[in-house]
Design a protein around this motif. Structure first.
Motif, mmCIF file in Angstrom:
data_model
loop_
_atom_site.group_PDB
_atom_site.id
_atom_site.type_symbol
_atom_site.label_atom_id
_atom_site.label_comp_id
_atom_site.label_asym_id
_atom_site.label_seq_id
_atom_site.Cartn_x
_atom_site.Cartn_y
_atom_site.Cartn_z
ATOM 1 N N SER A 77 -0.318 50.910 74.850
ATOM 2 C CA SER A 77 -0.101 52.130 75.739
ATOM 3 C C SER A 77 -1.049 52.948 74.640
ATOM 4 C CB SER A 77 1.116 52.296 75.368
ATOM 5 O OG SER A 77 1.478 53.216 73.821
ATOM 6 N N LYS A 90 4.234 47.188 72.266
ATOM 7 C CA LYS A 90 3.894 48.046 73.258
ATOM 8 C C LYS A 90 3.882 49.240 72.788
ATOM 9 C CE LYS A 90 7.570 50.050 76.016
ATOM 10 N NZ LYS A 90 8.964 50.230 76.768
ATOM 11 N N LEU A 91 2.745 49.596 71.567
ATOM 12 C CA LEU A 91 2.946 50.972 71.273
ATOM 13 C C LEU A 91 1.019 50.060 71.524
ATOM 14 C CD1 LEU A 91 2.244 53.321 70.405
ATOM 15 C CD2 LEU A 91 3.195 52.578 68.150
ATOM 16 N N SER A 113 11.484 57.155 70.455
ATOM 17 C CA SER A 113 12.664 55.797 71.421
ATOM 18 C C SER A 113 12.179 54.966 70.748
ATOM 19 C CB SER A 113 13.024 55.212 72.300
ATOM 20 O OG SER A 113 11.304 55.126 73.120
ATOM 21 N N LEU A 114 10.699 54.680 69.736
ATOM 22 C CA LEU A 114 9.910 53.767 69.253
ATOM 23 C C LEU A 114 10.537 53.859 67.726
ATOM 24 C CD1 LEU A 114 8.489 51.783 68.727
ATOM 25 C CD2 LEU A 114 6.530 53.006 68.682
ATOM 26 N N GLY A 130 8.291 47.161 68.776
ATOM 27 C CA GLY A 130 7.781 48.374 70.013
ATOM 28 C C GLY A 130 6.798 48.424 69.459
ATOM 29 N N ASP A 133 2.930 59.767 74.601
ATOM 30 C CA ASP A 133 4.422 60.053 75.195
ATOM 31 C C ASP A 133 5.361 60.350 74.455
ATOM 32 O OD1 ASP A 133 5.859 61.437 77.023
ATOM 33 O OD2 ASP A 133 7.447 59.250 77.297
ATOM 34 N N ASN A 184 8.787 61.515 74.817
ATOM 35 C CA ASN A 184 10.317 60.016 74.226
ATOM 36 C C ASN A 184 9.842 58.840 73.990
ATOM 37 O OD1 ASN A 184 10.561 62.776 75.596
ATOM 38 N ND2 ASN A 184 10.528 62.233 77.173
ATOM 39 N N PHE A 185 8.558 58.157 74.328
ATOM 40 C CA PHE A 185 8.807 56.915 73.876
ATOM 41 C C PHE A 185 8.595 56.733 72.212
ATOM 42 C CE2 PHE A 185 4.989 53.857 72.234
ATOM 43 C CZ PHE A 185 6.155 52.371 72.943
#
Length: 144
Positions: free
Chosen positions: A101, A97-98, A43-44, A94, A37, A39-40
């Motif tokens: 995902s 989290k990445l 932000s990362l 992050g 994404d 946006n993600f």
């Protein structure tokens, strides 16, 4: 292994950036690029750089390469890809989290590696068997 995040304006720029990293940066992808994404990704990158981004991305992708983080950064610095490339170290918050995902993400369409999939040319003179001929000139881009 290093985790690389690429963000940009269009799919074609991302594909060109990946190809440049592979061809001119001599990086070896160990996983297929996955759609992230935008946006993600923005932000990362803002968290990693500790500053606001001037432009927002429209598309983003991430993948793993065989080389370590430091070597990946040095190789990417040598080339000038047409997209924003960030090597995400496991030190950043992050990263996990990445990585999570990426497991659920779909494959980024359009990418095809230019590297050879086999050991070299095939010798067909032996009936019923395939024997690969090692030819260092043919596979000169493969570093050992």
């Amino acid at each position: 292994m290093a985790l690389i995040l690429v963000r940009g304006e269009s799919n074609s720029k991302l594909l060109n950036a990946i190809a440049d990293m592979e061809r001119h940066g001599n990086l070896n992808l160990t996983s297929k690029p996955k759609v992230i994404d935008a946006n993600f990704a923005d932000s990362l990158v803002e968290n990693i750089l500790n500053s606001k981004l001037r432009t927002k991305s429209k598309v983003a992708t991430a993948f793993f390469v065989k080389e370590d983080t430091t070597l990946s950064i040095m190789q990417i610095k040598k080339i000038h890809p047409p997209a924003h490339v960030v090597v995400v170290s496991d030190e950043y918050e992050g990263y996990k989290k990445l990585q999570d995902s990426l497991d659920a993400a779909r494959v980024f369409q359009g990418y095809h590696s230019h590297r050879a999939k086999n050991e070299g040319m095939i010798d067909y003179s032996i009936k019923g068997k395939k024997r690969h001929i090692k030819n260092e000139k043919l596979n000169s881009y493969i570093k050992k």
